[in-house]
Enzyme design. Structure first.
Site, PDB file in Angstrom:
ATOM      1  N   GLY B  70      57.512 -25.130  -4.939  1.00  0.00           N
ATOM      2  CA  GLY B  70      58.708 -25.707  -4.336  1.00  0.00           C
ATOM      3  C   GLY B  70      58.988 -27.119  -4.808  1.00  0.00           C
ATOM      4  O   GLY B  70      60.137 -27.482  -5.066  1.00  0.00           O
ATOM      5  N   ASN B 151      60.733 -27.984   7.588  1.00  0.00           N
ATOM      6  CA  ASN B 151      59.325 -27.576   7.559  1.00  0.00           C
ATOM      7  C   ASN B 151      58.553 -27.994   8.796  1.00  0.00           C
ATOM      8  O   ASN B 151      57.553 -27.389   9.141  1.00  0.00           O
ATOM      9  CB  ASN B 151      58.650 -28.122   6.303  1.00  0.00           C
ATOM     10  CG  ASN B 151      58.889 -29.600   6.115  1.00  0.00           C
ATOM     11  OD1 ASN B 151      60.011 -30.075   6.237  1.00  0.00           O
ATOM     12  ND2 ASN B 151      57.844 -30.342   5.820  1.00  0.00           N
ATOM     13  N   THR B 237      52.954 -21.240 -20.800  1.00  0.00           N
ATOM     14  CA  THR B 237      52.760 -19.795 -20.667  1.00  0.00           C
ATOM     15  C   THR B 237      52.910 -19.393 -19.212  1.00  0.00           C
ATOM     16  O   THR B 237      52.342 -20.023 -18.320  1.00  0.00           O
ATOM     17  CB  THR B 237      51.364 -19.401 -21.196  1.00  0.00           C
ATOM     18  OG1 THR B 237      51.315 -19.743 -22.580  1.00  0.00           O
ATOM     19  CG2 THR B 237      51.094 -17.921 -21.022  1.00  0.00           C
ATOM     20  N   CYS B 324      48.275 -40.671  11.888  1.00  0.00           N
ATOM     21  CA  CYS B 324      46.911 -40.436  11.415  1.00  0.00           C
ATOM     22  C   CYS B 324      46.834 -39.218  10.531  1.00  0.00           C
ATOM     23  O   CYS B 324      45.993 -39.146   9.651  1.00  0.00           O
ATOM     24  CB  CYS B 324      45.966 -40.266  12.586  1.00  0.00           C
ATOM     25  SG  CYS B 324      45.478 -41.841  13.260  1.00  0.00           S
TER      26      CYS B 324
END
Lengths: 143, 396
Positions: B70, B151, B237, B324
């Site tokens: 992504g 998200n 590739t 944190c």
């Protein structure tokens, strides 16, 4: 989690000396909620000796573990020794902290000092200002 | 009990995906660029995978570029649009304040190159509207990039409406669909999407592989120069095993969107209900316009990292937007964009479910969170001040 040492996890999972001392002789609170860390330490002092200590912490795992360890390290000790407690000693006693968590041990050192300062202030005891620096100027917290 | 509830971070690979990959490691291992039959067998598989993914998105195979995931797809889309815009003297980009960092940091890099970026504020429900986008578009706008679904808080954006606005204005429209692909129906034609990014490991495919869809006519800007793979637009590739795994996982996920969604929404809504029964908590993001498996709640008076560690001890894998856990002093930019004050944002918990989670697990999570929140509040000086009335609750 491998983020923390076993020692940190032990003190985080089973924190020592959690709580409040009613009518404490000295109370110190450092950090701020905006930064995500607040430590509060309560001292019971008799004849210049810390006979009891309790803490409350809002913060991450290492903040809770650092405060727990700091209270263990000063309990039953004379004030002079508590004032000598460094963040380095707390970190070492915890078998190390991740670099970004060192500030938690700094907060623990400052919380102890701030509680002693409060005791001095309440009792009119003269002290050297250089012993204590104000947390508001601490570079670990930018807010 | 072990419960994995962090599927927005990554998912377990499905059996289907793993089995689709295996032959391409030991049997059909040729390089698709090779002329011999081993190579051509791999080339055929590659072409088949491309066709299948294109079909699911409603585009043609030529419009699909395989990327490493992504983040790469987001970067390539944004840089492509910027280069195209620059040629026409258009150096303004519209996006939102709660995009993934793959988008935000790419935009920051462009700002340093003289581009101007407008980051739209999100509304209280975690959604931007097509009108917000419309009002931000200027004559010199070269790109609108708005995520399909967030998200962290899972809110689903009105992509079709935003696409229509962009089409009308003649501005390229990119969407980061990493959280949405395989979970929501996507049709790039109907929704007027010009570019779209997706990542396989969010829908039970392998890590390290993703897709950039770019509508015909868009001249992609290379991020990686080299061989002629991906029509010369992405050298290297091809990772055939991963591509085959992704195609299989995507087919499977798309086939099950309706069934999974029905199941997950039920689990999600029960989980939200259970967590909000904990006092002084709030749901982050719209209750309905959200991903079927996403739950994100803030609890006042506690900090997220300690919450996660104790939940981990109880076997629950979750995530948080606390400072944190973000590795910085600030809590999640998404929660701040939503208007949560710092002290509340630190106490956030994200649980992202997948179709393998069960109703029993949801009940276990609710109890586990209730226990941990109460334990942490019990040792929190912030909570003491709130309870004693010394400070006022922010979350009622």
């Amino acid at each position: 989690m491998a983020l923390y040492s076993e020692k940190v996890m032990d003190h985080f999972r089973n924190p020592r000396n959690v709580g409040v001392i009613e009518n404490a002789d000295g109370v110190g609170e450092v950090g701020n909620a905006k930064c995500g860390d607040i430590m509060k330490i309560y001292l019971k002092i008799e004849n210049d000796v810390i006979v009891d200590v309790k803490f409350e912490t809002f913060g991450c795992g290492s903040a809770i573990a650092s405060s727990s360890m700091a209270t263990e390290m000063i309990k039953g000790k004379p004030i002079s020794e508590a004032l000598g407690l460094t963040n380095k000693a707390v970190t070492e006693a915890l078998d190390g902290l991740p670099a970004q968590k060192i500030h938690c041990s700094v907060l623990a050192e400052e919380a102890v000092k701030s509680a002693v300062k409060d005791y001095y202030d309440k009792n009119g005891i003269i002290y050297d200002c250089k012993l204590f620096h104000d947390c508001a100027t601490c570079e670990h917290c930018h807010h | 009990m072990k419960i994995y509830a962090d599927n927005a971070a990554t998912t377990k690979m499905s059996r289907t995906a793993i089995e689709a990959m295996l032959p391409y490691m030991s049997e059909i291992y040729g390089n698709p660029s090779s002329l011999h039959s081993e190579g051509q067998a791999a080339a055929e598989a590659l072409s088949d995978a491309r066709e299948r993914i294109a079909k699911r998105l409603g585009c043609t195979a030529r419009e699909i570029i395989f990327t490493s995931g992504g983040s790469e797809a987001d970067n390539q889309a944004i840089i492509t649009a910027a280069k195209m815009g620059e040629k026409k003297g258009k150096k303004h980009i519209v996006s939102t304040a709660f995009e993934h960092h793959a988008v935000l940091h790419a935009l920051e890099a462009l700002e340093k190159q003289g581009f101007e970026v407008t980051l739209l504020d999100i509304h209280d429900n975690g959604i931007v509207t097509a009108d917000d986008v419309k009002n931000a578009i200027r004559p010199d706008t070269c790109l609108v990039t708005v995520m399909y679904a967030n998200n962290e808080i899972g809110t689903v954006q009105p992509i079709g409406e935003i696409g229509a606005v962009c089409r009308e204005a003649g501005v390229l429209f990119h969407t980061d669909a990493v959280q949405a692909a395989g979970h929501l129906e996507i049709d790039v034609i109907k929704e007027n999407i010009d570019m779209l990014s997706l990542s396989a490991h969010k829908f039970h495919g392998p890590k390290g592989i993703g897709v950039l869809y770019a509508k015909k006519g868009i001249i992609l800007q290379n991020l990686i120069y080299g061989g002629a793979q991906e029509r010369g637009k992405r050298a290297g590739t091809e990772n055939i095993p991963a591509i085959m795994g992704m195609a299989a996982a995507f087919d499977e996920a798309c086939d099950k969107i309706e069934a999974n969604s029905a199941k997950l929404c039920k689990l999600r809504d029960r989980l939200i209900e259970g967590l909000l029964s904990i006092p002084h908590s709030i749901l982050n993001g719209d209750a309905e316009k959200r991903l079927p498996g996403n739950v994100n709640v803030c609890f006042e008076g506690i900090e997220g990292e300690s919450l996660l560690l104790l939940l981990d001890d109880k076997g629950v894998a979750a995530s948080s937007g606390s400072a944190c856990t973000s590795g910085s002093l600030d809590p999640s930019h998404v929660l701040l964009a939503l208007g949560r004050p710092h002290e509340v944002a630190h106490g956030s918990l994200r649980l992202s479910l997948c179709e393998e989670n069960t109703a029993e697990e949801v009940e276990y999570i609710i109890e586990a969170v209730r226990d941990v929140v109460s334990l942490l509040r019990g040792m929190s000086p912030v909570w003491r001040d709130l309870e004693s009335g010394k400070k006022e609750f922010i979350l009622k």
